[in-house]
Write an enzyme that holds these catalytic residues in place. Structure first.
Site, PDB file in Angstrom:
ATOM      1  CG  HIS A   1      -2.224  -0.698   0.990  1.00 56.00           C
ATOM      2  ND1 HIS A   1      -3.309  -0.086   0.418  1.00 56.00           N
ATOM      3  CD2 HIS A   1      -2.607  -1.966   1.268  1.00 56.00           C
ATOM      4  CE1 HIS A   1      -4.313  -0.951   0.342  1.00 56.00           C
ATOM      5  NE2 HIS A   1      -3.914  -2.097   0.846  1.00 56.00           N
TER       6      HIS A   1
ATOM      7  CD  GLU B   1      -6.267  -0.364   7.993  1.00 56.79           C
ATOM      8  OE1 GLU B   1      -7.104   0.048   7.171  1.00 56.79           O
ATOM      9  OE2 GLU B   1      -5.036  -0.286   7.803  1.00 56.79           O
ATOM     10  CG  HIS B   2      -6.202  -4.764   7.780  1.00 53.15           C
ATOM     11  ND1 HIS B   2      -5.396  -3.781   7.236  1.00 53.15           N
ATOM     12  CD2 HIS B   2      -7.431  -4.595   7.231  1.00 53.15           C
ATOM     13  CE1 HIS B   2      -6.109  -3.055   6.392  1.00 53.15           C
ATOM     14  NE2 HIS B   2      -7.349  -3.518   6.373  1.00 53.15           N
TER      15      HIS B   2
ATOM     16  CG  HIS C   1     -31.826  23.763  34.211  1.00 55.55           C
ATOM     17  ND1 HIS C   1     -31.176  24.894  33.791  1.00 55.55           N
ATOM     18  CD2 HIS C   1     -31.494  22.778  33.322  1.00 55.55           C
ATOM     19  CE1 HIS C   1     -30.473  24.626  32.693  1.00 55.55           C
ATOM     20  NE2 HIS C   1     -30.655  23.347  32.386  1.00 55.55           N
TER      21      HIS C   1
END
Length: 441
Positions: free
Chosen positions: A254, A319-320, A413
């Site tokens: 990659h 990642e993997h 509130h």
């Protein structure tokens, strides 16, 4: 105790200086596009991609002509892969449910999942036109119910990336632009005279694209800030060293900064994998990327036992993570930090990247410690609603709200609670002091 057979090589590049240069370049482009819109987009497209057509958006006729020119086998394969992605995304969508529950008498709380109105899909070009990213970012958005999906991809050396355009069209993109880089991301995030802005941008890209997404996050949603692709393989003595070597290099190609890590319980296997990689690498057509990636970012770690291997793998949060052991499904209970798991020798990370149907847009650089990857839920806004129809319950909630709010010194509130409690408690003193009366008091 673990032993290291191969460690990563400390880089000699001044990464801080490189990152600063990227940041400054991206900030300049974004500012220019924010001020000058289409004119700036066109200038940067000409500068970076030598691309300046009359319109960056492809017409329906242009898309039809491009798709018709793609090899029918490529079209068939794209359709097959998109069917896998669509099927898995549909199961994900079915797992996300709307509901309404009565938590107290007359108190109805609910959850709805609403698709965002528009998403942008960035599909990289360059040396590797990632056709599969079109499947992941467009099909998934459409399954989520996004009505407008805008797809961008750069031209490649002045040519139309026909297979990518075909994938975008088949995936269901509503608009397709031949536009890349920071200029595409900025146009999608901010909008121009001719490109409508989107609510979320998804898809991988180079360092400039990732930095553009980081800088624009907040003005637009993003999937992830992507870093270099990562693979970590866990293997024991039962693994085939050639398979391990090939699978490590499949991700190293990659880019020159892609980490490829082997964690093994077998020193013998580790050494065989190193030797095999050294034999395979010189013959790889992508050795100019895979070679530096393995040299500088490849690691081989020998764990004392499988328990230590699991722990080491979790510390990387890769990642993997590919598991090539005698009992690969043990990873489902032993591992906690990963983008995606690939179990057994019949499975590989390349399947996840290209064909199997799970999404390949995944966390990198340790982000798997706190998030998973892109999925159909990313395109949905999970929102809640509340309704109280029982006066007695509303009054009790009002009393509790008043007390809780005054502990925090939020008088406004508290008074909202007092008004609801007035049905049973009468007009609160602060309202009487003003000469007013609560409707229920």
């Amino acid at each position: 105790m673990s032993a290291v057979l191969k460690s990563a090589v400390p880089t000699t590049t001044d990464l801080a200086e490189v990152s600063e240069q990227v940041r400054e370049t991206v900030a300049t482009v974004i500012a220019d596009i924010r001020q000058n819109g289409d004119d700036a987009v066109r200038r940067y497209s000409e500068k970076f991609d030598q691309w300046s057509p009359a319109s960056f958006r492809l017409s329906a006729e242009q898309i039809e002509e491009i798709v018709a020119g793609v090899d029918p086998q490529v079209i068939e394969d794209i359709a097959f892969v998109q069917a896998q992605v669509r099927g898995f995304a549909q199961r994900q969508r079915e797992s996300i449910t709307d509901f309404e529950v009565e938590t107290l008498p007359g108190v109805h709380l609910g959850q709805k999942n609403i698709p965002i109105s528009a998403s942008g899909a960035y599909v990289p070009g360059g040396r590797y036109p990632l056709v599969a990213s079109a499947h992941m970012t467009i099909v998934t958005a459409k399954v989520a119910g996004v009505p407008r999906v805008v797809a961008c991809t750069p031209p490649i050396r002045g040519e139309v990336p026909a297979a990518t355009v075909a994938a975008m069209s088949l995936a269901g993109a509503d608009e397709i632009y031949l536009l890349g880089g920071v200029q595409a991301v900025a146009a999608l995030a901010m909008g121009t005279e001719t490109i409508g802005r989107v609510d979320l941008i998804a898809g991988p890209g180079n360092a400039y694209v990732a930095e553009a997404k980081r800088q624009l996050f907040g003005a637009v949603g993003i999937d992830l800030i992507a870093g270099p692709t990562e693979i970590l393989v866990i293997a024991d003595e039962s693994a085939d060293p050639v398979t391990v070597a090939v699978d490590l290099l499949s991700q190293a190609e990659h880019g020159p900064d892609s980490p490829a890590v082997l964690v093994t319980t077998s020193e013998s296997l580790g050494r065989q994998v190193i030797d095999t990689i050294e034999r395979i690498l010189p013959e790889m057509p992508t050795r100019d990327f895979a070679g530096p990636a393995w040299r500088d970012h490849g690691q081989v770690i020998v764990a004392a036992d499988i328990d230590e291997a699991w722990a080491i793998a979790d510390s990387f949060a890769s990642e993997h993570v590919q598991v090539l052991t005698a009992a690969p499904r043990d990873a489902l209970t032993r591992l906690h930090n990963y983008g995606a798991l690939f179990l057994g020798e019949g499975t590989c990370v390349s399947y996840g990247d290209k064909v199997i149907g799970t999404n390949h847009v995944l966390p990198t650089r340790g982000a798997a410690n706190y998030t998973g990857g892109l999925w159909v839920g990313k395109y949905l806004k999970t929102v809640t609603y509340q309704e109280v129809v029982d006066p007695a319950t509303s009054a009790e909630l009002g009393r509790i709200c008043g007390r809780a709010s005054r502990v925090e010194l939020f008088e406004g509130h508290a008074r909202s609670g007092d008004i609801r409690a007035a049905a049973q408690d009468g007009t609160p003193g602060w309202l009487s002091d003003l000469g007013l009366r609560a409707a229920g008091g």
